[in-house]
Scaffold this motif. Sequence first.
Motif, mmCIF file in Angstrom:
data_model
loop_
_atom_site.group_PDB
_atom_site.id
_atom_site.type_symbol
_atom_site.label_atom_id
_atom_site.label_comp_id
_atom_site.label_asym_id
_atom_site.label_seq_id
_atom_site.Cartn_x
_atom_site.Cartn_y
_atom_site.Cartn_z
ATOM 1 N N LYS A 257 68.737 41.079 7.785
ATOM 2 C CA LYS A 257 70.057 41.719 7.791
ATOM 3 C C LYS A 257 71.106 40.819 8.444
ATOM 4 O O LYS A 257 72.234 40.692 7.955
ATOM 5 C CB LYS A 257 69.984 43.057 8.523
ATOM 6 C CG LYS A 257 69.210 44.127 7.760
ATOM 7 C CD LYS A 257 69.211 45.449 8.505
ATOM 8 C CE LYS A 257 68.463 46.527 7.715
ATOM 9 N NZ LYS A 257 68.450 47.825 8.433
ATOM 10 N N ASP A 260 72.020 37.903 6.163
ATOM 11 C CA ASP A 260 72.889 38.314 5.064
ATOM 12 C C ASP A 260 74.343 38.399 5.525
ATOM 13 O O ASP A 260 75.263 38.089 4.778
ATOM 14 C CB ASP A 260 72.453 39.676 4.516
ATOM 15 C CG ASP A 260 71.252 39.553 3.587
ATOM 16 O OD1 ASP A 260 71.007 38.435 3.081
ATOM 17 O OD2 ASP A 260 70.559 40.563 3.379
ATOM 18 N N ARG A 261 74.535 38.814 6.766
ATOM 19 C CA ARG A 261 75.903 38.942 7.283
ATOM 20 C C ARG A 261 76.516 37.591 7.602
ATOM 21 O O ARG A 261 77.666 37.314 7.245
ATOM 22 C CB ARG A 261 75.896 39.819 8.546
ATOM 23 C CG ARG A 261 75.558 41.275 8.281
ATOM 24 C CD ARG A 261 75.551 42.065 9.581
ATOM 25 N NE ARG A 261 75.184 43.455 9.355
ATOM 26 C CZ ARG A 261 75.045 44.354 10.325
ATOM 27 N NH1 ARG A 261 75.253 44.005 11.594
ATOM 28 N NH2 ARG A 261 74.711 45.591 10.037
ATOM 29 N N SER A 262 75.771 36.749 8.319
ATOM 30 C CA SER A 262 76.289 35.445 8.714
ATOM 31 C C SER A 262 75.115 34.545 9.064
ATOM 32 O O SER A 262 74.477 34.726 10.110
ATOM 33 C CB SER A 262 77.237 35.576 9.912
ATOM 34 O OG SER A 262 77.852 34.348 10.195
#
Length: 386
Positions: A257, A260-262
């Motif tokens: 997770k 996926d964000r950064s």
Amino acid sequence: MPAALLALAIGAFGIGTTEFVIMGLLPDVAATFTVSIPTAGLLISGYALGVTVGAPILTGLGSRWSRKKLLLGLMTLFIAGNVLSAVAPTYGLMMAGRLVASLNHGAFFGVGAVVAASLVTEARKASAIALMFTGLTVANVLGVPLGTALGHAFGWRSTFWAVAGLGVIGFAGILALVPDLKADENPHVRKELAVFRRPQVWLALLTTSLGWAGIFASFTYIAPMMTGVAGFSEGMVTWLLVIFGLGLVAGNLLGGKLADRSLMPAMYGSLGALAIVLLLFTFTAHGQVTAAITLVLFGVAGFATVAPLQTRVLSKAEGAPAMASAANIGAFNLGNAAGAWLGGLAIDGGLGYTAPNWIGALLALAGLGVALCSGALDRRPQLVHA
């Protein structure tokens, strides 16, 4: 999801179990062959080196085979290696069994991911790949503790017989359920190899190796550390591996997770957290409650690195994902081997069973340093392509 994914997941479960279960059985194996625990720990290093060598070689050699045929051949190697481990009368033959079993590892996950993605629609490819890799994660929650318990109850050889049996089930499932997907008609091995001319690919691979060397410097000797330092009974090692495995599952999901964000902040954060947890483990290993809590955090921090590290190397290997993916699995296992070796050197040097923790912390910090350098190069693209 197609039933073929279950066959791939079973294969992944068996591979994950045979890779990690040796940690919980290390004292028993050492006693059987009358070797020191650090020497027995080289069975982990040998497996890891086999993955490192086997991943790119078998991926390349099997490029012209149908993917089903290649998967079946890889599972045959897996079964043969575990049978040899189960019957090995000497330490040398035990090492040979570990090496044979390891050769399939990287190529199986690389080819298996391609097959899994081909079985579903475009919108479900990531979920299909994740389902196959669930076998590896579940191996740490169920396979390793159960294999450890089986080995303690009936002797460590029974564990390797059981794992060979899993390989037979996986082979049968692949034979019956996986469609006969053809290999690429014109595989471009040279194009795949050309990706290794890129400095950022090598920095990504080095980050992976250093980070996982930090993990395995400690994890390799988790059984003697928990029994000899924290004071747990041998029977409790199984349950400690269960809670460690739960930490792995949580960390794997968290790392995905966050990546996926950064991506780069996720990599920096997971490697930094790993270094901190391992440093703390040097001190918390002396108490049962603190050791157990830190073990869970170790699992979370350790597997939170997986998604960022894998994603990073693929992002820098555009145009040659198969070979780069196999190479990164090799890098994970090269780190495993180096970490186990360095941790064993510290124990042999009389520094005690907690020394691998601070050595692991230093290795994780080194990986963080390489990642920071790689991130800095991203901000100076003219140097990357020079």
